[in-house]
Design a protein around this motif. Structure first.
Motif, PDB file in Angstrom:
ATOM      1  N   GLU A  55       0.885  -1.282   0.035  1.00  0.00           N
ATOM      2  CA  GLU A  55       0.016  -0.018  -0.032  1.00  0.00           C
ATOM      3  C   GLU A  55       0.840   1.356   0.122  1.00  0.00           C
ATOM      4  N   ARG A  56       1.669   1.317  -0.962  1.00  0.00           N
ATOM      5  CA  ARG A  56       2.797   2.286  -1.030  1.00  0.00           C
ATOM      6  C   ARG A  56       2.133   3.814  -0.992  1.00  0.00           C
ATOM      7  N   GLU A  57       1.069   3.999  -1.493  1.00  0.00           N
ATOM      8  CA  GLU A  57       0.558   5.528  -1.363  1.00  0.00           C
ATOM      9  C   GLU A  57       0.145   5.753  -0.035  1.00  0.00           C
ATOM     10  N   ASP A  58      -0.463   4.908   0.537  1.00  0.00           N
ATOM     11  CA  ASP A  58      -0.762   4.844   2.014  1.00  0.00           C
ATOM     12  C   ASP A  58       0.116   5.055   3.006  1.00  0.00           C
ATOM     13  N   TYR A  59       1.083   4.140   2.733  1.00  0.00           N
ATOM     14  CA  TYR A  59       2.384   4.481   3.543  1.00  0.00           C
ATOM     15  C   TYR A  59       3.205   5.603   3.343  1.00  0.00           C
ATOM     16  N   GLU A  60       2.936   6.409   2.321  1.00  0.00           N
ATOM     17  CA  GLU A  60       3.900   7.615   1.961  1.00  0.00           C
ATOM     18  C   GLU A  60       3.146   8.614   2.786  1.00  0.00           C
ATOM     19  N   LYS A  61       1.782   8.616   2.845  1.00  0.00           N
ATOM     20  CA  LYS A  61       0.922   9.531   3.692  1.00  0.00           C
ATOM     21  C   LYS A  61       1.160   9.373   5.081  1.00  0.00           C
ATOM     22  N   PHE A  62       1.387   7.954   5.421  1.00  0.00           N
ATOM     23  CA  PHE A  62       1.747   7.717   6.784  1.00  0.00           C
ATOM     24  C   PHE A  62       3.247   8.453   7.370  1.00  0.00           C
ATOM     25  N   PHE A  63       3.984   8.101   6.280  1.00  0.00           N
ATOM     26  CA  PHE A  63       5.432   8.481   6.608  1.00  0.00           C
ATOM     27  C   PHE A  63       5.355  10.337   6.740  1.00  0.00           C
ATOM     28  N   ASP A  64       4.724  10.803   5.819  1.00  0.00           N
ATOM     29  CA  ASP A  64       4.627  12.439   5.997  1.00  0.00           C
ATOM     30  C   ASP A  64       3.973  12.824   7.397  1.00  0.00           C
ATOM     31  N   ASN A  65       3.112  12.122   7.995  1.00  0.00           N
ATOM     32  CA  ASN A  65       2.687  12.392   9.326  1.00  0.00           C
ATOM     33  C   ASN A  65       3.711  11.731  10.483  1.00  0.00           C
ATOM     34  N   PHE A  66       4.311  10.602  10.256  1.00  0.00           N
ATOM     35  CA  PHE A  66       4.817  10.337  11.338  1.00  0.00           C
ATOM     36  C   PHE A  66       6.510   9.678  11.080  1.00  0.00           C
ATOM     37  N   GLY A  67       6.993  10.083   9.647  1.00  0.00           N
ATOM     38  CA  GLY A  67       8.331   9.850   9.336  1.00  0.00           C
ATOM     39  C   GLY A  67       9.451  10.262  10.281  1.00  0.00           C
ATOM     40  N   SER A  84      13.988  12.088  -3.802  1.00  0.00           N
ATOM     41  CA  SER A  84      15.315  11.841  -4.597  1.00  0.00           C
ATOM     42  C   SER A  84      15.285  12.582  -6.064  1.00  0.00           C
ATOM     43  N   SER A  85      16.376  12.921  -6.311  1.00  0.00           N
ATOM     44  CA  SER A  85      16.454  13.582  -7.622  1.00  0.00           C
ATOM     45  C   SER A  85      16.281  12.414  -8.838  1.00  0.00           C
ATOM     46  N   LYS A  86      16.143  11.418  -8.457  1.00  0.00           N
ATOM     47  CA  LYS A  86      15.709  10.380  -9.893  1.00  0.00           C
ATOM     48  C   LYS A  86      14.408  10.720 -10.370  1.00  0.00           C
ATOM     49  N   GLU A  87      13.506  10.653  -9.502  1.00  0.00           N
ATOM     50  CA  GLU A  87      11.957  10.996  -9.937  1.00  0.00           C
ATOM     51  C   GLU A  87      11.320  12.000  -9.212  1.00  0.00           C
ATOM     52  N   ASP A  88      12.095  12.609  -8.194  1.00  0.00           N
ATOM     53  CA  ASP A  88      11.590  13.834  -7.418  1.00  0.00           C
ATOM     54  C   ASP A  88      10.174  12.932  -6.622  1.00  0.00           C
ATOM     55  N   LYS A  89      10.620  11.805  -6.108  1.00  0.00           N
ATOM     56  CA  LYS A  89       9.603  11.295  -5.437  1.00  0.00           C
ATOM     57  C   LYS A  89       9.869  10.317  -4.438  1.00  0.00           C
ATOM     58  N   TYR A  90       9.367   9.799  -3.383  1.00  0.00           N
ATOM     59  CA  TYR A  90       9.803   9.026  -2.199  1.00  0.00           C
ATOM     60  C   TYR A  90      10.704   7.735  -2.790  1.00  0.00           C
ATOM     61  N   VAL A  91      11.820   7.272  -1.966  1.00  0.00           N
ATOM     62  CA  VAL A  91      12.581   6.134  -2.347  1.00  0.00           C
ATOM     63  C   VAL A  91      13.014   5.620  -0.994  1.00  0.00           C
ATOM     64  N   THR A  92      13.244   4.279  -0.872  1.00  0.00           N
ATOM     65  CA  THR A  92      13.660   3.490   0.311  1.00  0.00           C
ATOM     66  C   THR A  92      15.131   3.624   0.142  1.00  0.00           C
ATOM     67  N   LEU A  93      15.870   3.669   1.110  1.00  0.00           N
ATOM     68  CA  LEU A  93      17.402   3.181   1.098  1.00  0.00           C
ATOM     69  C   LEU A  93      17.558   1.942   0.151  1.00  0.00           C
TER      70      LEU A  93
END
Length: 632
Positions: free
Chosen positions: A373-385, A411-420
């Motif tokens: 649920e990547r989109e939901d996780y990114e919203k979660f991360f915006d709140n609690f990252g 990230s500069s690659k796609e200007d969106k969230y990326v994991t390590l």
């Protein structure tokens, strides 16, 4: 009728308990209802094997009566009741628990029954609100009932009564109101409702009370009349005790919103049951929005704690690690060792086992959310990252291995969230480090002069947009054996062997000029050197190993900062036209070289978002240089 005295040690314990053990007077009702529930459990168990003595056909229930005229509160149950001997042993000797003995007998017989009260002191909490307590009881096996009466430390009496049905009726004569305490409140319907909802909502037997209801007047539709009705005050079956397959998503959501005072559905529901050495049920929620005070000191993390459905504690913070403090919800366990007042959780192996299990379950849920649920996780991360990052650098990185795969960066690659992991999986074969750049916005970072060089190499750069991100990287040091590298710090080592050789030759050829520029700047910089990280810009300020430029900016905001600064290096782009100007000045006009050096240094500071010492002087120097250039 002879009054009996509590034993000396019991009298001292009674005084201690009334004045010290319990910190909240209102829990007396929880304790008495829990005792009533135990009595009903015992009767139900006995009824399975002894039909002769349990055929009084009374429904298993708890009744509360309020008598405002006499200032009496009554709690009655239809449970197993007590014999005269049990009254003597259980109420005449403080801290001797009939429930504990009954449970021990059942455990010995390998029978499973949930008995809540095991300490034998909860009953006496009623003395916090009552001057006198009367217990009218009849054991299911006795012909006669008995009455126990006490006004506290002065002792008690036990007499026979004419009670014909099993169970216990406890009458509290409430204390007189004072300036500090309004004991009359415990006779108010709304107070009783609130206390039962808070502490005893999930007791398995109905808790009934007569309440006033307004109904339409059958003779006049414009009027209402008041009538008294018996109402069940508790819900009895907690949501978390139901089978997951029978619970709809909207039920979870409505329970969450009502229980935890949120108006939005949660982002994630975690409901599970564990049976084993320590058994418990957990119903956990991850909110969809950050609580307004989440990042402030007044935010209280923790889970609600229940024991056999009875509310024990509002914020059991020991059950959830601090880096998952955003998780709210509850835990219900039969196996917790509570202290004598049942208001405090003891630190023992049961607590640690449950906390460890909860941590594992939350971590697994977050991993699953990130994967599926990547989109939901990114919203979660915006709140609690930020809280996850805090967990990485807290305690000197003790938990970095647990949390490093849960954090995200733009990230500069796609200007969106990326994991390590995503970053390292797609690194160039020749790339030696995980590159990152710090700034307050993506636009600011993209203006960094070094970014052009990294784009040319097609190296991906992580955007560190929070001022704490670099502290996280410094604690982690590396990921997948790749070190973290600030693009404005140290030596990026981006050059080919040919480029390195060319740089060495230019450095050797201009070493005297570079030394002169260093001398002009004095202690402001550690070194002036040829740059290999610039493509288009003339100069840049970078930091040596140790404190970075970004850390310097962050630490400068701390009033306790002791002037900690980065060790700065001024790098010159040898391919930029300004380099030729510097060479000419060094050969022909040393004063001009000094002036150029100072202006370029201030420019480099401004590009990095650092303050310059004298903005007015800088402006005058730029104007003077413009005039000189125009007059040539």
């Amino acid at each position: 009728m002879t009054k009996k005295q509590f034993k000396a040690e019991s009298k001292r314990l009674l005084s201690l308990m009334i004045n010290s053990i319990y910190t909240n007077k209102e829990i007396f009702l929880r304790e008495l209802i829990s005792n009533a529930s135990d009595a009903l459990d015992k009767k139900h168990y006995v009824s399975l094997t002894d039909h002769e003595h349990t055929s009084d056909d009374q429904p298993l229930k708890i009744t509360i009566e309020r008598h405002k005229d006499t200032r009496q509160l009554v709690i009655e149950d239809t449970g197993i009741g007590m014999t005269a001997e049990e009254l003597e042993n259980n109420l005449g000797t403080i801290a001797k628990s009939g429930s504990a003995e009954f449970k021990a007998a059942m455990d010995k017989a390998d029978e499973n029954t949930d008995i809540i009260g095991q300490f034998g002191v909860g009953f006496y909490s009623a003395f916090m609100v009552a001057d006198k307590i009367t217990v009218e009881t009849k054991n299911i096996h006795d012909e006669k009932g008995h009455t126990w009466v006490s006004s506290g430390e002065d002792g008690y009496t036990i007499t026979e009564n004419e009670k014909t049905t099993s169970g216990s009726r406890i009458t509290l004569d409430l204390k007189a109101d004072t300036d500090d305490e309004n004991y009359s409140d415990y006779l108010e319907e709304y107070v009783i409702r609130r206390l039962i909802k808070k502490y005893s909502d999930y007791v398995r037997y109905p808790i009934e009370m007569e309440v006033e209801k307004s109904i339409p007047d059958p003779t006049d539709k414009d009027k209402t009349i008041t009538t008294n009705e018996i109402e069940t005050l508790n819900s009895m079956t907690p949501l978390w005790k139901k089978a997951k397959s029978s619970i709809k998503p909207e039920e979870y959501n409505e329970f969450y919103k009502a229980k935890f005072s949120d108006w939005e559905d949660p982002a994630k529901v975690i409901h599970y049951n564990v049976e084993g050495t320590v058994s418990y049920t957990a119903l956990l929620y991850i909110p969809s929005k950050t609580p307004y005070n989440f990042y402030y000191s007044d935010f209280e993390p923790g889970l609600e704690l229940y024991s056999k459905g009875v509310f024990i504690m509002d914020k059991a913070k020991d059950l959830i690690p601090d880096y998952y403090r955003f998780v709210t919800g509850l835990v219900d366990s039969d196996d917790l060792n509570l202290n004598i007042s049942r208001e405090i959780l003891q630190q023992d192996r049961q607590v640690r086992a449950i906390a460890k299990s909860i941590e594992t379950k939350v971590h697994s849920a977050l991993e699953d959310m990130l994967k599926n649920e990547r989109e939901d996780y990114e919203k979660f991360f915006d709140n609690f990252g930020l809280n996850l990052k805090y967990g990485i650098y807290k305690d000197y990185g003790m938990n970095k291995e647990k949390l490093q795969d849960l954090i995200l960066f733009k990230s500069s690659k796609e200007d969106k969230y990326v994991t390590l992991k995503e970053y390292t999986d797609r690194m160039k074969d020749e790339q030696k480090a995980i590159y990152y750049a710090c700034g307050t916005s993506i636009e600011e970072i993209n203006r960094n002069p070094v970014m052009a060089k990294l784009r040319e190499k097609d190296y991906e750069v992580l955007y560190f947009l929070d001022e704490r991100d670099e502290f996280v990287a410094s604690i982690m040091q590396n990921y997948a054996e790749k070190p973290f590298q600030n693009i404005s710090k140290g030596d990026l080592d981006l050059d080919s062997e040919e480029e390195k050789k060319a740089k060495e030759e230019k450095t050797e050829a201009n070493k005297d000029m570079l030394s002169a520029m260093k001398e002009d700047l004095g202690d402001k910089v550690k070194e002036v050197r040829i740059s290999s990280r610039l493509n288009e810009d003339p100069v840049i300020i970078v930091s040596d190993e140790g404190v970075s430029l970004e850390m310097e900016k962050y630490l400068s905001q701390d009033p306790n900062n002791r002037g900690i600064k980065a060790s700065k290096i001024l790098e010159i782009n040898p391919e930029h036209p300004v380099f030729k100007v510097l060479q000419d000045a060094y050969t022909n006009d040393k004063d001009a070289l000094k002036e150029y050096t100072e202006v370029l240094y201030d420019q480099a500071l401004l590009v990095q978002g650092l303050p310059i010492e004298d903005p007015a002087l800088y402006a005058r120097k730029v104007a003077d240089l413009m005039v000189k250039a125009a007059n040539k």
